[in-house]
Design an enzyme around this catalytic site. Structure first.
Site, PDB file in Angstrom:
ATOM      1  N   ARG A 190      -2.848 -19.360 -23.221  1.00 17.30           N
ATOM      2  CA  ARG A 190      -2.609 -19.326 -21.773  1.00 17.30           C
ATOM      3  C   ARG A 190      -2.431 -20.723 -21.186  1.00 17.30           C
ATOM      4  NH1 ARG A 190      -6.696 -14.335 -20.044  1.00 17.30           N
ATOM      5  NH2 ARG A 190      -5.140 -12.703 -20.339  1.00 17.30           N
ATOM      6  N   LYS A 248     -10.737   0.228 -23.632  1.00 17.78           N
ATOM      7  CA  LYS A 248     -10.678   0.561 -22.206  1.00 17.78           C
ATOM      8  C   LYS A 248      -9.790   1.772 -21.946  1.00 17.78           C
ATOM      9  CE  LYS A 248     -11.382  -4.313 -21.000  1.00 17.78           C
ATOM     10  NZ  LYS A 248     -10.789  -5.507 -20.369  1.00 17.78           N
ATOM     11  N   GLY A 279      -5.465  -9.831 -24.605  1.00 17.52           N
ATOM     12  CA  GLY A 279      -6.171 -10.898 -25.301  1.00 17.52           C
ATOM     13  C   GLY A 279      -6.564 -10.553 -26.717  1.00 17.52           C
ATOM     14  N   GLY A 331      -4.432  -6.364 -18.835  1.00 12.87           N
ATOM     15  CA  GLY A 331      -4.289  -5.326 -17.819  1.00 12.87           C
ATOM     16  C   GLY A 331      -3.056  -5.546 -16.960  1.00 12.87           C
TER      17      GLY A 331
END
Length: 393
Positions: A37, A197, A348, A371
């Protein structure tokens, strides 16, 4: 089309408030594990420096509750010093007279990194008073934080409502790549969804059913879908409130003639005994917990990937952080990397797995979003990009 940083003119001497995404993964000791990043933010920073701007960077790290030393961005400033051929300063505050003074003393081409903006509770509350205070320090706002552009926070959404604005080069690249992948996919299009998730990802599956040809589901996602099909999952992690939605998605895919493939064998542990791993071919017994996909599933998924023209992958196939449960994810990473398909990997954990498998150079596009990537695929935009001004044609 949103206004790009390259559409901005007369930047020499201007103070640019740049929102970057330096939310890098840390190990237990607070050491940085991956710099993707940070590296992806460098082109925009260098561009602004080259235009003679004074670049003030805002970012966050983790989800701190007040000040936490391990979540400080000071170590990022040291990395920026090595990456940029200019002066890089660090402020241990985000607002206040000290910050104003430091900005006033900046020379053209200098960079100032402010402390973790999430040390202030006003950030996540999108407090507009807080946003206006920060905005008063700059002339223009640039959003280059794709990975957190799906959340309305003060530094991602609030600042854009106050200042003239644009998107950075990274946000521009992310949106172009993902839009093209969904609107003009290379066929066959295979989507791979895993991870833990389930509530965050289950909605995106309907979008993939609409656009993709085949969907491969692994990780904890798979156990909820298996439960929806009446397959025993033992003590594996499931989300009971998502079972009906999973059932609806399976039926929706069937009606549209799309394939959803679930694991056919599993690497498990016994919940109570925690015995050595074991491959289960059929239904799991009551005390078993699925931890990874098994070799038959790897082969089945691999055959679908080998036929693909385009792949989008988000989420690992198991608990890859532990050596005995990493095989499924890493083998799949190698198969994706060695395929002839155009490959996009987001999230990630997925990107970390690709790097752990040492095959990142063979992936066409590593998204900085998790997300945010899924939300963009689902909706075609993000709230903190929607608020950016349109490009004047």
């Amino acid at each position: 089309m949103k206004r790009s940083v390259k559409d901005l003119v007369n930047l020499k001497g201007k103070v640019i408030l740049l929102r970057a995404d330096f939310n890098v993964p840390l190990d237990g000791a607070g050491r940085i594990m991956d710099l993707n990043r940070v590296n992806e933010s460098i082109p925009t920073i260098k561009y602004l420096i080259g235009q003679g701007a004074k670049v003030v960077i805002l970012s966050h790290l983790g989800r701190p509750k007040g000040y936490e030393i391990r979540a400080s961005l000071w170590q990022i400033s040291l990395i920026l010093m090595k990456r940029l051929n200019t002066k890089v300063y660090f402020s241990n505050k985000v607002i206040g007279p000290e910050v104003k003074e430091r900005i006033r003393s900046m020379k053209n081409g200098d960079v100032l990194l402010l402390e973790n903006v999430r040390f202030y509770e006003e950030e996540t509350a999108c407090d507009m008073k807080f946003a206006r205070e920060i905005a008063s320090y700059g002339d223009l706002y640039v959003n280059d934080a794709f990975g957190c552009s799906h959340r309305k926070h003060a530094s991602t959404y609030g600042l854009a409502r106050v200042l003239p604005n644009a998107v950075g080069l990274l946000v521009e690249k992310e949106t172009m790549v993902l839009t093209d992948a969904m609107e003009n996919p290379k066929r066959p299009f295979v989507a791979i969804i895993g991870g833990v998730k389930v509530p965050d990802k289950i909605k995106i599956l309907k979008k993939f059913v609409d656009v993709a040809d085949t969907i491969l589901i692994g990780g904890a996602m798979a156990y909820t879908f298996m439960l929806a099909k009446g397959i025993a999952v033992g003590e594996s992690l499931t989300y009971l409130d998502c079972v009906q939605v999973a059932s609806d998605i399976l039926q929706y895919a069937k009606d549209k003639g799309k394939k959803i493939l679930l694991p056919i064998d599993h690497v498990i542990v016994h919940k109570n005994a925690q015995r050595q791993r074991k491959v289960v071919v059929d239904n799991m017994e009551e005390d078993m917990m699925g931890m990874d996909i098994g070799p038959k599933t790897i082969k089945m998924f691999g055959e679908e990937i080998a036929r693909a023209g385009q792949i989008i992958w988000n989420g690992p196939m198991g608990l890859y952080e532990q050596d005995k449960f990493k095989e499924g994810t890493l083998k799949l990473a190698e198969v994706v990397a060695n395929s002839k398909a155009y490959s996009i990997v987001g999230g990630g954990d997925s990107v970390s797995a690709i790097k752990l498998a040492k095959c990142e150079d063979k992936i066409n596009f590593l998204s900085t979003g998790g997300g945010a990537t899924l939300k963009f695929i689902e909706d075609g935009s993000l709230c903190c990009i929607d608020v950016i001004q349109e490009k004047i044609r």
